[in-house]
Scaffold this motif. Structure first.
Motif, PDB file in Angstrom:
ATOM      1  N   MET A  82       0.853  -1.185   0.000  1.00 54.87           N
ATOM      2  CA  MET A  82       0.000   0.000   0.000  1.00 54.87           C
ATOM      3  C   MET A  82       0.891   1.238   0.000  1.00 54.87           C
ATOM      4  SD  MET A  82      -1.469   2.716   1.639  1.00 54.87           S
ATOM      5  CE  MET A  82      -1.121   2.501   3.378  1.00 54.87           C
ATOM      6  N   CYS A  83       0.568   2.176  -0.871  1.00 50.17           N
ATOM      7  CA  CYS A  83       1.314   3.431  -1.000  1.00 50.17           C
ATOM      8  C   CYS A  83       0.391   4.590  -0.671  1.00 50.17           C
ATOM      9  CB  CYS A  83       1.838   3.560  -2.434  1.00 50.17           C
ATOM     10  SG  CYS A  83       2.721   5.106  -2.783  1.00 50.17           S
ATOM     11  N   PHE A  84       0.771   5.405   0.324  1.00 50.16           N
ATOM     12  CA  PHE A  84      -0.002   6.611   0.622  1.00 50.16           C
ATOM     13  C   PHE A  84       0.348   7.695  -0.379  1.00 50.16           C
ATOM     14  CE2 PHE A  84      -0.406  10.702   3.028  1.00 50.16           C
ATOM     15  CZ  PHE A  84      -1.794  10.729   3.034  1.00 50.16           C
ATOM     16  N   MET A  85      -0.657   8.435  -0.811  1.00 48.18           N
ATOM     17  CA  MET A  85      -0.474   9.446  -1.848  1.00 48.18           C
ATOM     18  C   MET A  85       0.692  10.375  -1.511  1.00 48.18           C
ATOM     19  SD  MET A  85      -3.706  12.011  -1.183  1.00 48.18           S
ATOM     20  CE  MET A  85      -3.573  13.351   0.005  1.00 48.18           C
ATOM     21  N   GLY A  86       1.532  10.594  -2.495  1.00 45.03           N
ATOM     22  CA  GLY A  86       2.703  11.438  -2.327  1.00 45.03           C
ATOM     23  C   GLY A  86       3.981  10.668  -2.113  1.00 45.03           C
ATOM     24  N   SER A  87       3.882   9.458  -1.544  1.00 45.58           N
ATOM     25  CA  SER A  87       5.092   8.659  -1.350  1.00 45.58           C
ATOM     26  C   SER A  87       5.715   8.283  -2.682  1.00 45.58           C
ATOM     27  CB  SER A  87       4.756   7.386  -0.564  1.00 45.58           C
ATOM     28  OG  SER A  87       4.227   7.686   0.706  1.00 45.58           O
ATOM     29  N   GLU A  88       4.893   8.190  -3.731  1.00 48.25           N
ATOM     30  CA  GLU A  88       5.390   7.775  -5.043  1.00 48.25           C
ATOM     31  C   GLU A  88       6.119   8.883  -5.779  1.00 48.25           C
ATOM     32  OE1 GLU A  88       1.587   9.841  -6.264  1.00 48.25           O
ATOM     33  OE2 GLU A  88       2.412   8.843  -4.492  1.00 48.25           O
ATOM     34  N   CYS A  89       6.186  10.095  -5.210  1.00 39.80           N
ATOM     35  CA  CYS A  89       6.866  11.194  -5.900  1.00 39.80           C
ATOM     36  C   CYS A  89       7.602  12.106  -4.927  1.00 39.80           C
ATOM     37  CB  CYS A  89       5.883  11.978  -6.761  1.00 39.80           C
ATOM     38  SG  CYS A  89       4.442  12.611  -5.884  1.00 39.80           S
ATOM     39  N   HIS A  90       8.014  11.549  -3.781  1.00 37.04           N
ATOM     40  CA  HIS A  90       8.822  12.300  -2.806  1.00 37.04           C
ATOM     41  C   HIS A  90       8.139  13.596  -2.364  1.00 37.04           C
ATOM     42  CE1 HIS A  90      12.115   9.578  -3.496  1.00 37.04           C
ATOM     43  NE2 HIS A  90      12.442  10.036  -4.680  1.00 37.04           N
ATOM     44  N   GLN A  91       6.836  13.519  -2.044  1.00 36.47           N
ATOM     45  CA  GLN A  91       6.189  14.722  -1.522  1.00 36.47           C
ATOM     46  C   GLN A  91       6.882  15.149  -0.230  1.00 36.47           C
ATOM     47  OE1 GLN A  91       2.981  16.516  -2.407  1.00 36.47           O
ATOM     48  NE2 GLN A  91       3.499  15.726  -4.422  1.00 36.47           N
ATOM     49  N   PRO A  92       7.216  16.414  -0.094  1.00 39.01           N
ATOM     50  CA  PRO A  92       7.936  16.874   1.103  1.00 39.01           C
ATOM     51  C   PRO A  92       6.987  17.256   2.235  1.00 39.01           C
ATOM     52  CG  PRO A  92       7.726  18.681  -0.433  1.00 39.01           C
ATOM     53  CD  PRO A  92       7.063  17.484  -1.092  1.00 39.01           C
ATOM     54  N   GLY A  93       7.558  17.549   3.384  1.00 38.21           N
ATOM     55  CA  GLY A  93       6.791  18.079   4.503  1.00 38.21           C
ATOM     56  C   GLY A  93       5.798  17.089   5.058  1.00 38.21           C
ATOM     57  N   GLN A 121       5.316  19.175  -7.581  1.00 39.07           N
ATOM     58  CA  GLN A 121       6.381  18.314  -7.063  1.00 39.07           C
ATOM     59  C   GLN A 121       6.307  16.933  -7.718  1.00 39.07           C
ATOM     60  OE1 GLN A 121       8.640  19.196  -4.719  1.00 39.07           O
ATOM     61  NE2 GLN A 121       7.792  20.852  -3.496  1.00 39.07           N
ATOM     62  N   CYS A 122       5.096  16.489  -7.966  1.00 41.36           N
ATOM     63  CA  CYS A 122       4.909  15.181  -8.588  1.00 41.36           C
ATOM     64  C   CYS A 122       5.558  15.116  -9.966  1.00 41.36           C
ATOM     65  CB  CYS A 122       3.416  14.899  -8.703  1.00 41.36           C
ATOM     66  SG  CYS A 122       2.990  13.410  -9.602  1.00 41.36           S
ATOM     67  N   GLY A 123       5.561  16.227 -10.677  1.00 43.06           N
ATOM     68  CA  GLY A 123       6.051  16.229 -12.051  1.00 43.06           C
ATOM     69  C   GLY A 123       7.471  16.726 -12.226  1.00 43.06           C
ATOM     70  N   ASP A 124       8.152  17.120 -11.136  1.00 49.21           N
ATOM     71  CA  ASP A 124       9.528  17.577 -11.307  1.00 49.21           C
ATOM     72  C   ASP A 124      10.477  16.384 -11.437  1.00 49.21           C
ATOM     73  OD1 ASP A 124      10.043  16.599  -8.743  1.00 49.21           O
ATOM     74  OD2 ASP A 124      10.237  18.576  -7.815  1.00 49.21           O
ATOM     75  N   ARG A 125      11.775  16.648 -11.533  1.00 50.86           N
ATOM     76  CA  ARG A 125      12.741  15.579 -11.807  1.00 50.86           C
ATOM     77  C   ARG A 125      12.719  14.504 -10.740  1.00 50.86           C
ATOM     78  NH1 ARG A 125      18.508  15.279 -10.732  1.00 50.86           N
ATOM     79  NH2 ARG A 125      18.406  17.427  -9.966  1.00 50.86           N
ATOM     80  N   TYR A 126      12.758  14.896  -9.474  1.00 52.44           N
ATOM     81  CA  TYR A 126      12.764  13.903  -8.402  1.00 52.44           C
ATOM     82  C   TYR A 126      11.455  13.112  -8.371  1.00 52.44           C
ATOM     83  CZ  TYR A 126      16.853  16.375  -6.509  1.00 52.44           C
ATOM     84  OH  TYR A 126      18.085  16.953  -6.331  1.00 52.44           O
ATOM     85  N   GLY A 127      10.342  13.820  -8.533  1.00 48.66           N
ATOM     86  CA  GLY A 127       9.051  13.144  -8.517  1.00 48.66           C
ATOM     87  C   GLY A 127       8.904  12.167  -9.670  1.00 48.66           C
ATOM     88  N   ARG A 167       8.414   8.081  -9.365  1.00 48.07           N
ATOM     89  CA  ARG A 167       7.245   7.462  -9.985  1.00 48.07           C
ATOM     90  C   ARG A 167       7.663   6.346 -10.936  1.00 48.07           C
ATOM     91  NH1 ARG A 167       4.426  10.448 -13.335  1.00 48.07           N
ATOM     92  NH2 ARG A 167       5.645  12.363 -13.310  1.00 48.07           N
ATOM     93  N   ALA A 168       8.785   6.548 -11.639  1.00 49.64           N
ATOM     94  CA  ALA A 168       9.274   5.499 -12.536  1.00 49.64           C
ATOM     95  C   ALA A 168       9.654   4.249 -11.749  1.00 49.64           C
ATOM     96  CB  ALA A 168      10.476   6.014 -13.334  1.00 49.64           C
ATOM     97  N   LEU A 169      10.274   4.439 -10.580  1.00 45.75           N
ATOM     98  CA  LEU A 169      10.627   3.290  -9.735  1.00 45.75           C
ATOM     99  C   LEU A 169       9.375   2.559  -9.263  1.00 45.75           C
ATOM    100  CD1 LEU A 169      10.816   2.480  -6.429  1.00 45.75           C
ATOM    101  CD2 LEU A 169      12.436   1.493  -8.051  1.00 45.75           C
ATOM    102  N   VAL A 170       8.389   3.302  -8.804  1.00 41.51           N
ATOM    103  CA  VAL A 170       7.155   2.690  -8.302  1.00 41.51           C
ATOM    104  C   VAL A 170       6.479   1.892  -9.407  1.00 41.51           C
ATOM    105  CG1 VAL A 170       4.839   3.185  -7.434  1.00 41.51           C
ATOM    106  CG2 VAL A 170       6.811   4.373  -6.467  1.00 41.51           C
ATOM    107  N   ALA A 171       6.361   2.471 -10.583  1.00 45.61           N
ATOM    108  CA  ALA A 171       5.710   1.772 -11.694  1.00 45.61           C
ATOM    109  C   ALA A 171       6.484   0.519 -12.083  1.00 45.61           C
ATOM    110  CB  ALA A 171       5.580   2.710 -12.890  1.00 45.61           C
ATOM    111  N   ALA A 172       7.813   0.602 -12.094  1.00 46.11           N
ATOM    112  CA  ALA A 172       8.616  -0.556 -12.475  1.00 46.11           C
ATOM    113  C   ALA A 172       8.516  -1.667 -11.439  1.00 46.11           C
ATOM    114  CB  ALA A 172      10.075  -0.128 -12.657  1.00 46.11           C
ATOM    115  N   ALA A 173       8.586  -1.310 -10.155  1.00 44.90           N
ATOM    116  CA  ALA A 173       8.476  -2.321  -9.093  1.00 44.90           C
ATOM    117  C   ALA A 173       7.099  -2.973  -9.119  1.00 44.90           C
ATOM    118  CB  ALA A 173       8.756  -1.687  -7.739  1.00 44.90           C
ATOM    119  N   ASN A 174       6.076  -2.175  -9.329  1.00 42.09           N
ATOM    120  CA  ASN A 174       4.722  -2.734  -9.410  1.00 42.09           C
ATOM    121  C   ASN A 174       4.598  -3.704 -10.585  1.00 42.09           C
ATOM    122  OD1 ASN A 174       4.063  -1.189  -7.223  1.00 42.09           O
ATOM    123  ND2 ASN A 174       2.776   0.263  -8.335  1.00 42.09           N
TER     124      ASN A 174
END
Length: 597
Positions: free
Chosen positions: A439-450, A471-477, A481-488
């Motif tokens: 289970m992934c809480f929203m934001g964990s898949e794109c390094h949401q801060p704070g 933040q979701c669409g920047d380089r880190y995010g 997201r690519a890692l999450v999709a690949a692992a899934n």
């Protein structure tokens, strides 16, 4: 015996039948838009068991109504009040937490929403990859969608985000509570009404439409239900029929939960109300599962009755039933599954143990001890696994002063820290290869801060803590997201990862490395190598004893791959030679390997 399924308003061919439980009333009437709010025009008849009942001609879907109750009087707990205005506890819709009840045409809305002929099939028990999300705060943060003065997204607006969730490889959404709460767009864990959707999110029809839209893109839907308490604010069940002892007929003897007044679960009628509430989400919204919040604060016999009632319906036997346990007594977790019949336990230990397992301040042996407790968890297949945290971990409702309640990336160094990003990637890759339900809480898949909070708060530095789409669409995010999709995708491609078995192969406390295998026949096994240290072993420099295995292994996912924002070290097929597998192992990483063909 109370017929809970028939409580509340039921439309008929000529009007609407109203039924309500008010055992300390001497008189009950219903008034509404159909009577120009005249209080004495439509009286309900007393029935056995404290039920009041009447069919009122001319009532239609959309009509608003309230009950008018006179208390019977006669003792210190029944002072004989007259004209108490009360919302129907079984109302399917309300105008805000403190507003009127609304008559709903459930059958008509099932047709209008498309749920009546929905072909979606609930996933098999082993085939769930869950994204936990809050409807109101997933919309409007940096995406150009107008959420009005409250900043709260709606069911209809949330539908526009379903494709994003599906694109990550998830096949289910777990919605934070969508039931009516005080205020607009709260986190959802202080309900004022159990049967009505949160009015700031939208109507029952719009919620039904959301469920159908999720099904249409391949997402199962889990609703989160809060039965362990009701809110202290806008609690219209409090002293419902005028009886005042310990909160009245719905609460007396229930004592108080850590969060608010607990319902009187010892009463048959209250138990019937809870069972009816479980039923409506399946019957009237066609959800695929329920998460019972803080189930350890609810009597075990009632939980068992809920499970039994749901499983008694053939069409619901495949539905996922999840019990959250907020207690630390792990011995009770298996009881929820083995004796009460829940499919999964949502326990709170995973994220804390995992963070300890990647704590650079600790010795490698301490880190690996915590990691091993996550990996080799007893009965892990019956757990919800969320190493990067859930809403409980990320939510700060104290204007930034709630220490320790942050998104995972913030707790381990922040999204600008390369080690922190590597640990987050490690966490999700590990989650994807463990037994249980990731289970992934929203934001964990794109390094949401704070931290997360669904509404603007009083933090003087930054008041908006909704999901930030910029933040979701920047380089880190994008990299995360690519890692999450690949692992899934690896999890979907490899049935062994969705099975129950896990065998530890190698535990190296000195270096902080752990290796396990997910066994399967016909070359379907999966090997996972986890490194919770800043040390790298390059050029096949790490050796894993594999005396009972032969052949070669191919890396299909490296959480430190350059495409995910990692170091991008090269890998070659690793061959077991003289009982040893030699590997290249990056720092703070998970390697997933399969037999090379």
């Amino acid at each position: 015996m109370t017929d809970a399924g028939a409580m509340g308003p039921t439309l008929t061919s000529t009007g609407c039948r109203f039924r309500v439980w008010a055992p300390h009333a001497s008189r009950v009437a219903v008034m509404g838009t159909f009577s120009d709010w005249r209080q004495n025009e439509h009286l309900l008849a007393a029935q056995p068991g404290g039920i009041w009942d009447a069919e009122i001609a001319g009532v239609q879907a959309g009509d608003e109504y309230l009950f008018v109750i006179d208390n019977r009087g006669g003792d210190s707990h029944n002072p004989g009040q007259r004209g108490l205005l009360r919302i129907d506890p079984w109302a399917r819709e309300t105008r805000h937490a403190d507003g009127n009840a609304v008559v709903v045409d459930v059958a008509g809305e099932l047709v209008a929403s498309g749920l009546a002929d929905d072909p979606f099939v609930t996933p098999a028990a082993s085939d769930w990859l869950v994204y936990q999300v809050h409807v109101g705060s997933f919309v409007g943060g940096g995406d150009g969608i107008d959420t009005g003065s409250t900043g709260t997204g709606t069911f209809a607006q949330f539908e526009r985000k379903l494709g994003y969730i599906r694109s990550l490889g998830f096949n289910a959404i777990a919605l934070l509570p969508v039931q009516q709460n005080p205020g607009d767009g709260s986190e959802g864990y202080g309900p004022s009404h159990l049967f009505a959707p949160e009015s700031s999110f939208g109507s029952p029809l719009e919620l039904r439409h959301l469920v159908r839209a999720a099904h249409d893109v391949g997402l199962a839907v889990i609703f989160d239900v809060v039965w362990n308490h009701l809110s202290d604010v806008d609690n219209r069940l409090w002293e419902f029929d005028g009886m005042t002892h310990e909160g009245g007929v719905f609460f007396e003897g229930g004592e108080r939960s850590p969060w608010g007044p607990r319902l009187a679960f010892w009463k048959r009628e209250v138990r019937d109300l809870i069972i009816a509430n479980a039923r409506i989400w399946f019957a009237e919204y066609h959800v695929d599962g329920l998460r019972i919040d803080a189930a350890n604060e609810i009597s075990r016999d009632l939980l068992g009755a809920v499970v039994h009632d749901v499983r008694a319906e053939p069409a619901w036997r495949s539905k996922l039933l999840i019990a959250e346990s907020t207690g630390e007594d792990e011995s009770g977790w298996d009881t929820l599954v083995d004796q009460l019949g829940f499919d999964r336990v949502w326990s709170l230990a995973d994220p804390h143990q995992f963070r300890a397992g990647v704590d650079e301040a600790a010795e490698a042996a301490v880190r690996i001890e915590h990691l091993a407790s996550v990996v080799d968890l007893p009965n892990a297949a019956a757990r919800i696994r969320y190493l990067l945290g859930s809403h409980d971990d990320a939510h700060d409702n104290q204007d930034g002063a709630r220490a320790g309640h942050r998104h995972f990336i913030e707790l381990v160094g922040g999204r600008d820290d390369a080690h922190a990003r590597a640990k987050a990637r490690l966490g999700w890759a590990l989650c994807a290869v463990l037994p249980g339900t990731p289970m992934c809480f929203m934001g964990s898949e794109c390094h949401q801060p704070g931290y997360w909070h669904p509404r603007m708060d009083g933090n003087p530095l930054h008041g908006d803590h909704r999901f930030d789409w910029s933040q979701c669409g920047d380089r880190y995010g994008t990299q995360m997201r690519a890692l999450v999709a690949a692992a899934n995708q690896v999890r979907w491609d490899r049935p062994a990862l969705r099975a129950r078995e896990l065998h530890l192969v190698h535990v190296d406390p000195r270096n902080g490395v752990l290796v396990f295998v997910r066994p399967a026949a016909d070359a379907g096994a999966v090997l996972a190598v986890v490194n919770v240290s800043p040390v790298a072993w390059l050029e096949s420099g790490y050796r894993v004893p594999m005396a009972d295995r032969v052949g070669s292994w191919r890396v299909v996912l490296d959480s430190q791959s350059a495409e995910f924002g990692g170091e991008g070290v090269p890998h070659q097929d690793a061959v077991v030679s003289d009982g040893v597998l030699s590997l290249t192992v990056p720092p703070w990483s998970v390697l997933i390997l399969v037999p090379a063909t």
